[in-house]
Design an enzyme around this catalytic site. Sequence first.
Site, PDB file in Angstrom:
ATOM      1  N   LYS A  13       6.440  19.780 -11.428  1.00  0.00           N
ATOM      2  CA  LYS A  13       6.693  19.633  -9.983  1.00  0.00           C
ATOM      3  C   LYS A  13       7.030  18.186  -9.648  1.00  0.00           C
ATOM      4  O   LYS A  13       7.972  17.918  -8.908  1.00  0.00           O
ATOM      5  CB  LYS A  13       5.452  20.046  -9.161  1.00  0.00           C
ATOM      6  CG  LYS A  13       5.018  21.472  -9.347  1.00  0.00           C
ATOM      7  CD  LYS A  13       3.853  21.813  -8.441  1.00  0.00           C
ATOM      8  CE  LYS A  13       2.604  20.991  -8.663  1.00  0.00           C
ATOM      9  NZ  LYS A  13       1.873  21.277  -9.918  1.00  0.00           N
ATOM     10  N   ARG A  88      -2.110  24.312  -1.831  1.00  0.00           N
ATOM     11  CA  ARG A  88      -2.709  24.776  -3.086  1.00  0.00           C
ATOM     12  C   ARG A  88      -3.714  25.894  -2.856  1.00  0.00           C
ATOM     13  O   ARG A  88      -4.239  26.440  -3.806  1.00  0.00           O
ATOM     14  CB  ARG A  88      -3.454  23.601  -3.709  1.00  0.00           C
ATOM     15  CG  ARG A  88      -2.855  23.077  -5.004  1.00  0.00           C
ATOM     16  CD  ARG A  88      -3.663  21.841  -5.344  1.00  0.00           C
ATOM     17  NE  ARG A  88      -3.613  21.466  -6.707  1.00  0.00           N
ATOM     18  CZ  ARG A  88      -2.800  20.517  -7.185  1.00  0.00           C
ATOM     19  NH1 ARG A  88      -1.915  19.933  -6.406  1.00  0.00           N
ATOM     20  NH2 ARG A  88      -2.882  20.173  -8.447  1.00  0.00           N
ATOM     21  N   ARG A 127       1.681  13.475 -21.094  1.00  0.00           N
ATOM     22  CA  ARG A 127       2.165  12.861 -19.842  1.00  0.00           C
ATOM     23  C   ARG A 127       1.679  11.417 -19.691  1.00  0.00           C
ATOM     24  O   ARG A 127       0.512  11.101 -19.883  1.00  0.00           O
ATOM     25  CB  ARG A 127       1.660  13.700 -18.665  1.00  0.00           C
ATOM     26  CG  ARG A 127       2.024  13.126 -17.321  1.00  0.00           C
ATOM     27  CD  ARG A 127       2.051  14.155 -16.269  1.00  0.00           C
ATOM     28  NE  ARG A 127       0.745  14.725 -15.954  1.00  0.00           N
ATOM     29  CZ  ARG A 127       0.584  15.730 -15.097  1.00  0.00           C
ATOM     30  NH1 ARG A 127       1.637  16.270 -14.509  1.00  0.00           N
ATOM     31  NH2 ARG A 127      -0.614  16.190 -14.849  1.00  0.00           N
ATOM     32  N   ARG A 164      -3.184   9.528 -16.822  1.00  0.00           N
ATOM     33  CA  ARG A 164      -4.049   9.852 -15.687  1.00  0.00           C
ATOM     34  C   ARG A 164      -5.447  10.203 -16.191  1.00  0.00           C
ATOM     35  O   ARG A 164      -5.584  10.924 -17.188  1.00  0.00           O
ATOM     36  CB  ARG A 164      -3.466  11.063 -14.950  1.00  0.00           C
ATOM     37  CG  ARG A 164      -2.574  10.672 -13.796  1.00  0.00           C
ATOM     38  CD  ARG A 164      -1.828  11.818 -13.255  1.00  0.00           C
ATOM     39  NE  ARG A 164      -2.663  12.997 -12.975  1.00  0.00           N
ATOM     40  CZ  ARG A 164      -2.192  14.105 -12.422  1.00  0.00           C
ATOM     41  NH1 ARG A 164      -0.919  14.189 -12.105  1.00  0.00           N
ATOM     42  NH2 ARG A 164      -2.977  15.117 -12.202  1.00  0.00           N
ATOM     43  N   ARG A 175      -8.482  22.642 -14.330  1.00  0.00           N
ATOM     44  CA  ARG A 175      -7.360  22.629 -13.371  1.00  0.00           C
ATOM     45  C   ARG A 175      -6.525  23.896 -13.509  1.00  0.00           C
ATOM     46  O   ARG A 175      -6.068  24.464 -12.517  1.00  0.00           O
ATOM     47  CB  ARG A 175      -6.490  21.384 -13.587  1.00  0.00           C
ATOM     48  CG  ARG A 175      -7.086  20.159 -12.894  1.00  0.00           C
ATOM     49  CD  ARG A 175      -6.650  18.870 -13.526  1.00  0.00           C
ATOM     50  NE  ARG A 175      -5.224  18.649 -13.451  1.00  0.00           N
ATOM     51  CZ  ARG A 175      -4.556  17.810 -14.258  1.00  0.00           C
ATOM     52  NH1 ARG A 175      -5.210  17.130 -15.187  1.00  0.00           N
ATOM     53  NH2 ARG A 175      -3.268  17.653 -14.115  1.00  0.00           N
TER      54      ARG A 175
HETATM   55  P1  ADP Z   1      -1.491  18.458 -11.104  1.00  0.00           P
HETATM   56  O1  ADP Z   1      -0.557  19.304 -10.325  1.00  0.00           O
HETATM   57  O2  ADP Z   1      -0.941  17.988 -12.381  1.00  0.00           O
HETATM   58  O3  ADP Z   1      -2.872  19.069 -11.257  1.00  0.00           O
HETATM   59  P2  ADP Z   1      -1.717  16.592  -8.884  1.00  0.00           P
HETATM   60  O4  ADP Z   1      -1.323  15.170  -9.019  1.00  0.00           O
HETATM   61  O5  ADP Z   1      -0.913  17.436  -7.997  1.00  0.00           O
HETATM   62  O6  ADP Z   1      -1.790  17.121 -10.364  1.00  0.00           O
HETATM   63  O7  ADP Z   1      -3.234  16.676  -8.377  1.00  0.00           O
HETATM   64  C1  ADP Z   1      -4.257  15.939  -8.990  1.00  0.00           C
HETATM   65  C2  ADP Z   1      -5.601  16.337  -8.355  1.00  0.00           C
HETATM   66  O8  ADP Z   1      -5.591  15.979  -6.971  1.00  0.00           O
HETATM   67  C3  ADP Z   1      -5.933  17.811  -8.384  1.00  0.00           C
HETATM   68  O9  ADP Z   1      -6.536  18.224  -9.608  1.00  0.00           O
HETATM   69  C4  ADP Z   1      -6.885  17.922  -7.196  1.00  0.00           C
HETATM   70  O10 ADP Z   1      -8.171  17.472  -7.518  1.00  0.00           O
HETATM   71  C5  ADP Z   1      -6.279  16.960  -6.196  1.00  0.00           C
HETATM   72  N1  ADP Z   1      -5.307  17.630  -5.298  1.00  0.00           N
HETATM   73  C6  ADP Z   1      -3.962  17.436  -5.255  1.00  0.00           C
HETATM   74  N2  ADP Z   1      -3.397  18.186  -4.331  1.00  0.00           N
HETATM   75  C7  ADP Z   1      -4.383  18.916  -3.744  1.00  0.00           C
HETATM   76  C8  ADP Z   1      -4.423  19.888  -2.733  1.00  0.00           C
HETATM   77  N3  ADP Z   1      -3.313  20.304  -2.096  1.00  0.00           N
HETATM   78  N4  ADP Z   1      -5.631  20.417  -2.393  1.00  0.00           N
HETATM   79  C9  ADP Z   1      -6.739  20.044  -2.999  1.00  0.00           C
HETATM   80  N5  ADP Z   1      -6.766  19.116  -3.989  1.00  0.00           N
HETATM   81  C10 ADP Z   1      -5.610  18.549  -4.360  1.00  0.00           C
END
Ligand code: ADP
Length: 307
Positions: A13, A88, A127, A164, A175
């Site tokens: 994404k 999400r 990554r 990360r 996750r």
């Molecule tokens: P990825 O899609 O690789 O898991 P992201 O960078 O989108 O990584 O998100 C990293 C973390 O940030 C998630 O594991 C979560 O803890 C938090 N996070 C991101 N977006 C949301 C969201 N929309 N709602 C709740 N938590 C979020």
Amino acid sequence: MRIVLLGPPGSGKGTQSQRLMERLGIPQISSGDLLRSAVARGTELGRQAKGAMDGGRLVEDSLVLQMIRERLGEPDTPGGFILDGFPRTLAQAEALERLLRALGQPLDAVVQLEVDSAELVRRISGRRCCADCGRVFNLFTSPRTAVESELCPKTGAPHRLTQRPDDNEATVAERLRVYEEKTRPLIDFYRARGLLRVIDATGDVDEVSRRLTQALGAPAAPRAPRRAPAATRVRAAKRRRASASARVRRSGRTARRVRAARPSGRRVRGRTAAKPKAAAKVRSRVASGKTRRPARGGRGRIREKRR
Ligand code: ADP
């Protein structure tokens, strides 16, 4: 265009929305990046979000929603945006729908990036991210030259690659589990609204970008018939049963009314009773000698001829 990119962690994404942002000239709004920045700056939001992020769990809906609401209020969004990592959960998707409706800016498309889980784990472990410009690379899939010799647009020096903290094995498993439980239901949510497009996000990054561009120009996946909530379905089934038994009761009443309407003592049986005029005609022809009376059993004529 107002776009949401949906997909599990590691489905690309971030990479695809960065490319789309350059091509369409609209901002990428990554909830993960916004939260990481809040953690790095040590804000109140960052302090509250950090625990969940480190454990691979979702940050509370109310915190994320407040953060997104503020971001969508910034001056670069009226021309469109790409939401990456948000929504999400169903609660987030519903809140986003209400917010965009109020702004008069509904979504144009939601693209689901499909990748199998073995590939997701491989991608996440490879990554790396530039600590200065945020550009994402992958040790397994990005061209070596890009990783080693490209210069960071922010510093003019080679990218400073970092991993990360939540890209470790235990957190990745959590996750992916959270994605299946909380985020996958959004596929049906957006399909029901006629917004969903699904693309195969495996293979070459350029190829995936081509598929994404094509999907954004193509019509959405067909709407699935919307399933009514369980309570409504139960009420509808009760109504159907009630009207079926009412039909049975009505047909019973009709039969009783028909029986009651017949002259008493007269039993309706067979065709003769139903056609009294035809029977009278035969009797009068027999009486006038025009027709011989058939013998019982209906074979009278043949027997008479033989005689
Ligand atoms: P990825 O899609 O690789 O898991 P992201 O960078 O989108 O990584 O998100 C990293 C973390 O940030 C998630 O594991 C979560 O803890 C938090 N996070 C991101 N977006 C949301 C969201 N929309 N709602 C709740 N938590 C979020």
